[in-house]
Design a protein around this motif. Structure first.
Motif, PDB file in Angstrom:
ATOM      1  N   LEU A   1      50.268  21.328  46.682  1.00 53.95           N
ATOM      2  CA  LEU A   1      50.225  21.511  48.133  1.00 53.95           C
ATOM      3  C   LEU A   1      50.206  22.990  48.466  1.00 53.95           C
ATOM      4  N   VAL A   2      49.374  23.350  49.438  1.00 56.29           N
ATOM      5  CA  VAL A   2      49.296  24.730  49.890  1.00 56.29           C
ATOM      6  C   VAL A   2      49.345  24.733  51.412  1.00 56.29           C
ATOM      7  N   GLY A   3      50.272  25.508  51.952  1.00 51.37           N
ATOM      8  CA  GLY A   3      50.278  25.735  53.390  1.00 51.37           C
ATOM      9  C   GLY A   3      49.097  26.630  53.719  1.00 51.37           C
ATOM     10  N   TYR A   4      48.268  26.194  54.655  1.00 47.31           N
ATOM     11  CA  TYR A   4      47.024  26.928  54.920  1.00 47.31           C
ATOM     12  C   TYR A   4      46.853  27.162  56.412  1.00 47.31           C
ATOM     13  N   ASP A   5      46.768  28.449  56.782  1.00 46.37           N
ATOM     14  CA  ASP A   5      46.534  28.786  58.190  1.00 46.37           C
ATOM     15  C   ASP A   5      45.325  29.694  58.380  1.00 46.37           C
ATOM     16  N   GLY A   6      44.569  29.907  57.309  1.00 47.32           N
ATOM     17  CA  GLY A   6      43.374  30.739  57.402  1.00 47.32           C
ATOM     18  C   GLY A   6      43.629  32.222  57.224  1.00 47.32           C
ATOM     19  N   SER A   7      44.881  32.620  57.088  1.00 48.74           N
ATOM     20  CA  SER A   7      45.211  34.038  56.916  1.00 48.74           C
ATOM     21  C   SER A   7      44.807  34.504  55.516  1.00 48.74           C
ATOM     22  N   PRO A   8      44.730  35.816  55.305  1.00 50.14           N
ATOM     23  CA  PRO A   8      44.417  36.318  53.964  1.00 50.14           C
ATOM     24  C   PRO A   8      45.411  35.820  52.906  1.00 50.14           C
ATOM     25  N   ASP A   9      46.686  35.747  53.247  1.00 49.10           N
ATOM     26  CA  ASP A   9      47.672  35.234  52.288  1.00 49.10           C
ATOM     27  C   ASP A   9      47.405  33.765  51.961  1.00 49.10           C
TER      28      ASP A   9
ATOM     29  N   ARG B   1      44.477  33.531  49.580  1.00 54.32           N
ATOM     30  CA  ARG B   1      44.879  33.854  48.203  1.00 54.32           C
ATOM     31  C   ARG B   1      45.670  32.708  47.580  1.00 54.32           C
ATOM     32  N   ALA B   2      46.569  32.116  48.351  1.00 50.11           N
ATOM     33  CA  ALA B   2      47.359  30.997  47.834  1.00 50.11           C
ATOM     34  C   ALA B   2      46.455  29.814  47.490  1.00 50.11           C
ATOM     35  N   ALA B   3      45.489  29.534  48.340  1.00 53.02           N
ATOM     36  CA  ALA B   3      44.576  28.422  48.079  1.00 53.02           C
ATOM     37  C   ALA B   3      43.711  28.709  46.854  1.00 53.02           C
ATOM     38  N   ALA B   4      43.257  29.944  46.705  1.00 50.02           N
ATOM     39  CA  ALA B   4      42.455  30.300  45.527  1.00 50.02           C
ATOM     40  C   ALA B   4      43.280  30.140  44.251  1.00 50.02           C
ATOM     41  N   TRP B   5      44.547  30.551  44.296  1.00 51.84           N
ATOM     42  CA  TRP B   5      45.431  30.376  43.142  1.00 51.84           C
ATOM     43  C   TRP B   5      45.593  28.887  42.842  1.00 51.84           C
ATOM     44  N   ALA B   6      45.797  28.088  43.892  1.00 55.43           N
ATOM     45  CA  ALA B   6      45.995  26.651  43.714  1.00 55.43           C
ATOM     46  C   ALA B   6      44.747  25.987  43.136  1.00 55.43           C
ATOM     47  N   VAL B   7      43.580  26.419  43.576  1.00 63.68           N
ATOM     48  CA  VAL B   7      42.330  25.874  43.032  1.00 63.68           C
ATOM     49  C   VAL B   7      42.280  26.115  41.524  1.00 63.68           C
ATOM     50  N   ALA B   8      42.617  27.328  41.103  1.00 63.97           N
ATOM     51  CA  ALA B   8      42.614  27.638  39.666  1.00 63.97           C
ATOM     52  C   ALA B   8      43.629  26.766  38.926  1.00 63.97           C
ATOM     53  N   ALA B   9      44.800  26.569  39.517  1.00 65.68           N
ATOM     54  CA  ALA B   9      45.830  25.740  38.879  1.00 65.68           C
ATOM     55  C   ALA B   9      45.376  24.289  38.766  1.00 65.68           C
ATOM     56  N   VAL B  10      44.744  23.777  39.811  1.00 69.83           N
ATOM     57  CA  VAL B  10      44.285  22.387  39.809  1.00 69.83           C
ATOM     58  C   VAL B  10      43.155  22.196  38.796  1.00 69.83           C
ATOM     59  N   ARG B  11      42.294  23.179  38.662  1.00 68.35           N
ATOM     60  CA  ARG B  11      41.198  23.068  37.688  1.00 68.35           C
ATOM     61  C   ARG B  11      41.733  22.952  36.257  1.00 68.35           C
TER      62      ARG B  11
END
Length: 93
Positions: A9-17, A20-30
């Motif tokens: 799960l990633v809290g997502y509000d469209g901010s730069p942070d 980055r969190a979503a990109a990290w999570a994508v790598a982890a999920v892959r």
């Protein structure tokens, strides 16, 4: 989802942070095939009309929710590549 592997799960509000969190999570999920990435956003309330507005409060809220959902869907579409499962959740608080 793979047995025994919790979703990410990633809290997502469209901010730069959040990006980055979503990109990290994508790598982890892959690295964990079958795991689902969940993008979660707590919906904020927009300023509501007090009077003299052509739009009702319900119309303002509906337009705001549609805008936030559209942004979340766009993020899902960006991150859901190569068969990655991404679900979105928009919640009012």
């Amino acid at each position: 989802m793979s047995p025994g592997l919790p979703p990410v799960l990633v809290g997502y509000d469209g901010s730069p942070d959040a990006e980055r969190a979503a990109a990290w999570a994508v790598a982890a999920v892959r690295e964990r095939p079958g795991t689902v990435l969940h993008l979660v956003r707590a919906q904020t309330l927009p300023p509501l009309p007090l009077g003299g507005s052509e739009r009702t409060a319900a119309e303002v809220l509906a337009a705001h929710e549609a805008s936030e959902r559209q942004a979340l869907e766009a993020a899902r579409d960006r991150f859901a590549t190569g068969g990655l499962a991404v679900e979105i959740h928009l919640r009012r608080f």
